[in-house]
Design a protein around this motif. Structure first.
Motif, mmCIF file in Angstrom:
data_model
loop_
_atom_site.group_PDB
_atom_site.id
_atom_site.type_symbol
_atom_site.label_atom_id
_atom_site.label_comp_id
_atom_site.label_asym_id
_atom_site.label_seq_id
_atom_site.Cartn_x
_atom_site.Cartn_y
_atom_site.Cartn_z
ATOM 1 N N VAL A 299 10.241 59.711 2.226
ATOM 2 C CA VAL A 299 9.914 59.377 0.922
ATOM 3 C C VAL A 299 8.111 59.798 -0.016
ATOM 4 C CG1 VAL A 299 9.374 57.265 -0.390
ATOM 5 C CG2 VAL A 299 11.365 57.633 1.303
ATOM 6 N N TYR A 300 7.363 59.713 1.230
ATOM 7 C CA TYR A 300 6.984 60.256 0.186
ATOM 8 C C TYR A 300 6.414 61.588 0.220
ATOM 9 C CZ TYR A 300 1.831 61.803 -0.153
ATOM 10 O OH TYR A 300 0.305 62.319 -0.763
ATOM 11 N N GLY A 301 7.178 62.447 0.727
ATOM 12 C CA GLY A 301 7.439 63.787 0.747
ATOM 13 C C GLY A 301 9.062 64.011 -0.537
ATOM 14 N N LEU A 302 9.719 63.828 -0.499
ATOM 15 C CA LEU A 302 10.381 63.943 -1.709
ATOM 16 C C LEU A 302 9.807 63.604 -2.830
ATOM 17 C CD1 LEU A 302 13.768 63.112 -1.129
ATOM 18 C CD2 LEU A 302 12.555 61.457 -3.027
ATOM 19 N N VAL A 303 9.344 62.768 -2.930
ATOM 20 C CA VAL A 303 8.545 61.940 -4.501
ATOM 21 C C VAL A 303 7.228 62.896 -4.646
ATOM 22 C CG1 VAL A 303 7.441 60.136 -5.395
ATOM 23 C CG2 VAL A 303 9.533 59.625 -4.106
ATOM 24 N N LEU A 304 6.716 63.265 -3.413
ATOM 25 C CA LEU A 304 5.750 64.058 -4.107
ATOM 26 C C LEU A 304 5.839 65.783 -4.464
ATOM 27 C CD1 LEU A 304 2.907 64.912 -3.911
ATOM 28 C CD2 LEU A 304 2.791 65.666 -1.662
#
Length: 178
Positions: A151-156
């Motif tokens: 989720v962090y990577g996708l949003v980033l």
């Protein structure tokens, strides 16, 4: 990844995208970790005072999230990488890969240190409301941890691209973007 063309990224977009993307992604990931098993409290185990674990966990998590957002910005603002990563979906995919890599680092290095500081030898920890003892609870905790990093990577990736004027194809067709 798509066409080998570069696009203009300025310093404000790169570093602003890194800070903002890291913060927004950190909040999204933090919510997954917090409500998916109180894993933010585990990160707070790095704090000196145990009663401050949740607040300290959020503060530590968001600072680390911003720092990794800046690392992402430094990496993906390089010209030779921009030749490979040029559109919105490429940045999202790059973000997912980046999130997976830092998840492996966090799970292999940071997580064990936090568990030791929290005085926990194995999962499930007393503050992780994971059903069942043993391997099932460990698997659920690991899945929540991994999902949080994805989720962090996708949003980033999405926030970084958006701040730098790289819009998804559907948006670009309907709204003029620089």
């Amino acid at each position: 990844m798509s066409a080998s063309t570069t696009h203009d990224l300025d310093g404000v977009g790169v570093w602003g995208g890194g800070v903002t993307g890291g913060l927004v992604a950190g909040i999204a990931m933090g919510l997954v970790l917090h409500f998916g098993g109180d894993q933010i409290e585990l990160l707070g185990g790095l704090a000196v005072e145990p009663e401050l674990a949740v607040g300290a966990g959020w503060a530590i998590h968001l600072m680390i999230s911003i720092a990794f957002g800046l690392v992402f910005a430094a990496i993906f603002s390089r010209g030779w990488i921009q030749q490979q990563v040029s559109d919105f979906s490429d940045y999202v995919i790059a973000g997912l890969a980046f999130g997976a890599i830092i998840g492996l680092f966090a799970g292999g290095v940071v997580f064990p240190i936090a568990m030791e500081r929290a005085g926990v030898a194995a999962l499930p920890m007393p503050f992780l409301p994971v059903p069942g003892p043993g391997p099932t609870a460990e698997l659920v905790s690991a899945l929540v941890f991994g999902l949080g990093h994805l989720v962090y990577g996708l949003v980033l990736g999405a926030v970084f691209a958006t701040i730098n004027g790289i819009a998804p194809h559907g948006v670009r067709e309907r709204v003029p973007v620089r």
